[in-house]
Write a protein that holds these residues in place. Sequence first.
Motif, PDB file in Angstrom:
ATOM      1  N   ALA A 102       0.908  -1.170  -0.047  1.00 27.33           N
ATOM      2  CA  ALA A 102       0.078   0.091   0.014  1.00 27.33           C
ATOM      3  C   ALA A 102       0.900   1.328   0.050  1.00 27.33           C
ATOM      4  O   ALA A 102       0.417   2.150  -0.490  1.00 27.33           O
ATOM      5  N   ASN A 103       1.828   1.082   0.568  1.00 23.18           N
ATOM      6  CA  ASN A 103       3.111   2.502   0.729  1.00 23.18           C
ATOM      7  C   ASN A 103       4.207   2.145   0.325  1.00 23.18           C
ATOM      8  O   ASN A 103       5.180   3.145   0.343  1.00 23.18           O
ATOM      9  N   GLY A 104       4.608   1.031   0.227  1.00 19.31           N
ATOM     10  CA  GLY A 104       6.023   0.496  -0.247  1.00 19.31           C
ATOM     11  C   GLY A 104       7.018   0.543   1.035  1.00 19.31           C
ATOM     12  O   GLY A 104       8.022   0.425   0.586  1.00 19.31           O
ATOM     13  N   LYS A 105       6.690   1.006   1.994  1.00 19.36           N
ATOM     14  CA  LYS A 105       7.495   0.869   3.371  1.00 19.36           C
ATOM     15  C   LYS A 105       7.860  -0.554   3.945  1.00 19.36           C
ATOM     16  O   LYS A 105       6.885  -1.442   3.568  1.00 19.36           O
ATOM     17  N   ARG A 106       8.881  -0.558   4.562  1.00 18.39           N
ATOM     18  CA  ARG A 106       9.291  -1.867   5.219  1.00 18.39           C
ATOM     19  C   ARG A 106       8.964  -1.809   6.535  1.00 18.39           C
ATOM     20  O   ARG A 106       9.125  -1.105   7.174  1.00 18.39           O
ATOM     21  N   TYR A 107       8.118  -3.107   6.980  1.00 18.13           N
ATOM     22  CA  TYR A 107       7.899  -3.074   8.538  1.00 18.13           C
ATOM     23  C   TYR A 107       8.315  -4.414   8.861  1.00 18.13           C
ATOM     24  O   TYR A 107       8.543  -5.372   8.323  1.00 18.13           O
ATOM     25  N   LEU A 108       8.525  -4.435  10.454  1.00 14.35           N
ATOM     26  CA  LEU A 108       9.073  -5.324  11.158  1.00 14.35           C
ATOM     27  C   LEU A 108       8.151  -6.027  11.976  1.00 14.35           C
ATOM     28  O   LEU A 108       7.240  -5.319  12.752  1.00 14.35           O
ATOM     29  N   CYS A 109       8.301  -7.144  12.322  1.00 15.87           N
ATOM     30  CA  CYS A 109       7.569  -8.198  13.473  1.00 15.87           C
ATOM     31  C   CYS A 109       8.518  -9.104  13.983  1.00 15.87           C
ATOM     32  O   CYS A 109       9.554  -9.041  13.871  1.00 15.87           O
ATOM     33  N   THR A 110       7.946  -9.776  15.135  1.00 20.67           N
ATOM     34  CA  THR A 110       8.531 -10.708  15.696  1.00 20.67           C
ATOM     35  C   THR A 110       7.861 -12.201  15.540  1.00 20.67           C
ATOM     36  O   THR A 110       6.764 -12.226  15.882  1.00 20.67           O
TER      37      THR A 110
END
Length: 300
Positions: A102-110
């Motif tokens: 949707a926005n081309g950004k990279r996101y983190l999770c665990t």
Amino acid sequence: MPITFRTGAKASRDRVVWAITYHQAAIRAALPSPPSMGLDPRTGELVVIIGSALAEADGGVAAIDAKLEQLTGVPVQVRVLEHVDRNLGLNGGARLDGIDPANGKRYLCTTGFAVTDGVRSGITTAAHCLDDMTYYDAQRRPTVLSFVGQWGWGYHDVQIHTGGSFDRPLVYSDSAHTIERPVEAQRSKPSTRAGDFVCHRGESSGYSCAEVELVDFAPAAELCGGACLPTWITVAGPNCKGGDSGGPVFSGTTAFGVVKGASYRRDGSCAFYFYMSLDYLPAPWTLVVEPDLATHSRAR
């Protein structure tokens, strides 16, 4: 071991939890901004957490306490904390990341815990993480995972991915990804008590341990597809950051749950985090523990 019974709670757990569930909408409507709320099992009170601005208006804490006691019919304990409840971002204890289309950004999770449906092996994280995620081991080697499903309403915040493999159900129990701890048992929500000492590992905040505070908690914000049910469990930080979402909560080799979100003070520090009990894993998925390894290996 010695066992101590303490009497004097002002109301039963069932009565307070029922009051939260039944009156949650009315409590939120009665205040200018929706509060967090939960059960204090040590006193038998409905805990309502409000900001300092609200505490200073309309007669203060005493007036709010009396108003909510009349509304709910149970004893109320108003706590003042300048805080914001939110999901712990998209940042069992290993790194996941992905790019939001949707926005081309990279996101983190665990990652959380190893699970199985009897045929496939998988790994859990939080439902509010991205669907398309890549797993990174301690040496930063990537494995692209396959999205199975997500459950994120009311009392759920979990999603499951497959595509990797594991020889043992392990979680990292240090910040540097150097110590691996086996999962040998699961603690149920009814068996979890205020004062239990638990640990969690998040990709952003690392490893920390603290006491369980509230065992029937409903976050203030609209984090569960609307208002959350009072099924979440809070832990007194001390560390939590965006990117910890989905991380494992455990004590020793016993698994408790997966991190959903946190409440932050005005200065951005972690007031407490809250997690989903593994009791709410979606059927037919179940936790993989060490004694199950022979069965798990055949299923995989």
